[in-house]
Design a protein around this motif. Structure first.
Motif, PDB file in Angstrom:
ATOM      1  N   ARG A 109      -1.259   8.955   4.410  1.00 36.42           N
ATOM      2  CA  ARG A 109      -1.340   7.445   4.737  1.00 36.42           C
ATOM      3  C   ARG A 109      -0.048   6.947   4.865  1.00 36.42           C
ATOM      4  O   ARG A 109       0.069   5.908   5.668  1.00 36.42           O
ATOM      5  N   ARG A 110       0.737   7.344   3.927  1.00 38.32           N
ATOM      6  CA  ARG A 110       2.183   6.663   3.997  1.00 38.32           C
ATOM      7  C   ARG A 110       2.615   6.854   5.083  1.00 38.32           C
ATOM      8  O   ARG A 110       3.549   5.973   5.807  1.00 38.32           O
ATOM      9  N   ARG A 135       2.278   2.253  -3.301  1.00 38.74           N
ATOM     10  CA  ARG A 135       1.469   2.696  -4.545  1.00 38.74           C
ATOM     11  C   ARG A 135       1.695   4.233  -4.980  1.00 38.74           C
ATOM     12  O   ARG A 135       1.624   4.891  -3.743  1.00 38.74           O
ATOM     13  N   GLU A 190       0.748  -1.142   0.049  1.00 36.97           N
ATOM     14  CA  GLU A 190      -0.215  -0.015  -0.116  1.00 36.97           C
ATOM     15  C   GLU A 190       0.995   1.323   0.090  1.00 36.97           C
ATOM     16  O   GLU A 190       0.753   2.077  -0.661  1.00 36.97           O
ATOM     17  N   ALA A 191       1.891   1.381   0.919  1.00 38.57           N
ATOM     18  CA  ALA A 191       2.881   2.600   0.937  1.00 38.57           C
ATOM     19  C   ALA A 191       3.332   2.619  -0.536  1.00 38.57           C
ATOM     20  O   ALA A 191       3.838   3.857  -0.908  1.00 38.57           O
ATOM     21  N   THR A 229      -1.033   6.490  -3.052  1.00 34.45           N
ATOM     22  CA  THR A 229      -1.080   6.626  -1.673  1.00 34.45           C
ATOM     23  C   THR A 229      -0.533   7.824  -1.108  1.00 34.45           C
ATOM     24  O   THR A 229       0.355   8.472  -1.627  1.00 34.45           O
ATOM     25  N   SER A 230      -1.404   8.467  -0.272  1.00 32.64           N
ATOM     26  CA  SER A 230      -1.354  10.133   0.095  1.00 32.64           C
ATOM     27  C   SER A 230       0.008   9.870   1.138  1.00 32.64           C
ATOM     28  O   SER A 230       0.256   8.586   1.736  1.00 32.64           O
TER      29      SER A 230
END
Length: 519
Positions: free
Chosen positions: A478-479, A471, A468-469, A474-475
């Protein structure tokens, strides 16, 4: 393409409701008729599958690679609907299409399948079911049989049916070049009996869907070939089993439990002292019955007295993609993107260091350099891991990848020692319930140092956090959350080893400097 389960349709035949089926629904029926019924009539009873998204992503990635190896092929889109996909597939075949067809869609007797890759042959068509595994599994054959049955019954001759799986010996030589990633296992000759049974299986599955909820007892099928998402629902009215079933005995517990069940004994509390020949099993039984933890402190001291100071506690987090992302990597190779390291002086002083890369790039070089800088012989002696074979393998792979760092990394590997076999030999608390994983042991010695309060709770969640990180979409906020969650989780693993070793040997305080207060 594992991720594509196929569509399903509902049609009306002679005024009665007729349930359409797909490959995945037939597979659910073959695992358990009740699973199929619940998936249709009570899907809300299913538990959330935390790993489903990751498996879907892996299947989608592997499927895209498989298609990319045939640039002349054509994709049959599922839009605007699956009926259109069936018609499009039929048109391609009838017009003599001579290249691969991806997601070729067929229907027979209300059963709809989407074939990962359909290849033209001289004497018919070849079906290739793409799997993101390293070999053929038994349940793959049922999936393939359903596809071959539908394709053949819909009027398309099938001359070959294979499982196209990952070749684990593949090594990425050039970025993006996956030629050779897959190996085909021809299975058509193995499918004859399975194909012959499809008519009866489809009829039985449809009868189950049309009837009342089946009454099926729990058994091994609840976990094989997949853990059933309805297990909790099915067990809700079952009489409670013993608090301490004999099956908790490590390694061979299920077989031992089955033997004692023949004598009407199901609970470890029912077994008399000395009836278990295995010393570890007897130790587990006694600790369970008495409620007193087993601890051989002198044995722990003897086993670890040669571990040189300062001691480093090391834990890796890794990703293991089915399709290697970086040159030199193999399928499923565990690539370390993070490590945590606590370094403990003999006097009790502790410092923490570590490494984390979540930018989506190849983390190996930076990880290797950080290991050499932080774990050189001048900084620490023994390097303690839990189930150390994993850490050793990670370090060896880094040494192979970077010859200029190989000597230093091999020296690091040579100093890695394993706390797991020591713990297994000298400690057991009944709340471990037959497991010596660090997550099973830790709550028995430091309940407030468990993992339940963490955002990232286990290795699987750590892998998902990395993807997820990494991508692009990904903001940053969020990261940063994922970064903090990963750092806390990995640090908890090495902190746990310090607390555990102190508990085993009695050396220093369990709440020693840098570790935090413990009960």
């Amino acid at each position: 393409m594992d991720a594509v389960s196929g569509g399903s349709v509902v049609t009306l035949v002679r005024g009665a409701r007729r349930y359409g089926l797909s490959k995945s629904k037939i597979a659910a029926f073959e695992q358990c008729p009740r699973k199929l019924w619940l998936s249709k009539h009570r899907p809300e009873a299913a538990l959330v599958d935390d790993g489903a998204e990751a498996r879907f992503a892996t299947g989608h990635e592997v499927g895209e690679i498989a298609c990319g190896l045939w640039p002349t092929g054509v994709m049959v889109e599922a839009e605007p609907d699956l009926a259109a996909a069936v018609a499009r597939t039929r048109t391609l075949i009838d017009q003599g299409w001579s290249e691969p067809i991806f997601e070729a869609t067929f229907e027979h007797d209300g059963v709809l399948v989407r074939v990962d890759v359909l290849l033209p042959m001289r004497d018919g068509w070849a079906i290739a079911e793409v799997k993101s595994s390293a070999g053929v599994k038994d349940y793959h054959l049922g999936d393939l049989a359903t596809q071959a049955w539908v394709v053949a019954r819909s009027g398309t001759p099938v001359s070959s049916a294979c499982i196209r799986h990952i070749d684990s010996s593949f090594r990425l030589q050039r970025e993006g070049d996956y030629a050779g990633l897959f190996r085909d296992a021809e299975c058509l000759d193995l499918l004859a009996d399975l194909i012959a049974d499809r008519d009866a299986i489809v009829a039985r599955a449809r009868a189950v869907l049309a009837g009342d909820e089946p009454d099926v007892r729990a058994g091994e099928h609840c976990a094989r070939p997949f853990a059933c998402e309805f297990s909790s629902y099915c067990a809700r009215h079952d009489p409670p089993g013993p608090d301490w079933p004999i099956s908790l005995l490590p390694r061979t517990g299920r077989a031992i439990a089955a033997r004692w069940a023949e004598e009407g004994l199901f609970d470890l509390n029912d077994l008399k002292p000395g009836v278990l020949a295995n010393a570890v099993h007897e130790r587990v039984r006694e600790a369970t019955v008495t409620g007193e933890a087993y601890l051989d402190r002198q044995g722990a001291i003897e086993a670890t007295k040669g571990w040189a100071w300062p001691r480093a506690y090391l834990d890796f987090e890794t990703i293991g993609p089915a399709a290697p992302r970086w040159v030199g990597c193999r399928p499923f190779q565990q690539i370390p993107f993070q490590f945590s390291c606590h370094i403990e002086a003999e006097g009790g002083e502790i410092i923490h260091t570590g490494f984390l890369s979540i930018d989506g790039g190849d983390p190996r070089r930076a990880c290797a350099e950080a290991l050499v800088a932080q774990l050189g012989a001048e900084r620490c002696g023994a390097i303690i891991a839990y189930n150390a074979a994993f850490e050793r393998r990670c370090v060896r792979d880094l040494a192979e990848a970077f010859p200029d760092l190989a000597q230093a990394l091999i020296e690091i590997e040579a100093r890695i020692v394993d706390l797991l076999p020591v713990t297994r030999e000298v400690y057991y608390h009944r709340d471990q319930r037959g497991s010596w994983s660090i997550k099973a042991v830790l709550p028995t010695i430091a309940p407030d140092l468990a993992y339940d309060d963490l955002e990232v709770k286990d290795g699987g969640a750590a892998q998902q956090a990395w993807f997820e990180a990494a991508r692009a979409e990904t903001s940053n906020t969020r990261r940063d959350q994922l970064k903090a969650g990963l750092e806390t989780y990995c640090e908890r693993d090495t902190e746990a080893m310090i607390v555990l070793l102190r508990r085993l040997t009695g050396a220093g305080r369990v709440d020693g400097p840098g570790v935090g207060a413990r009960p």
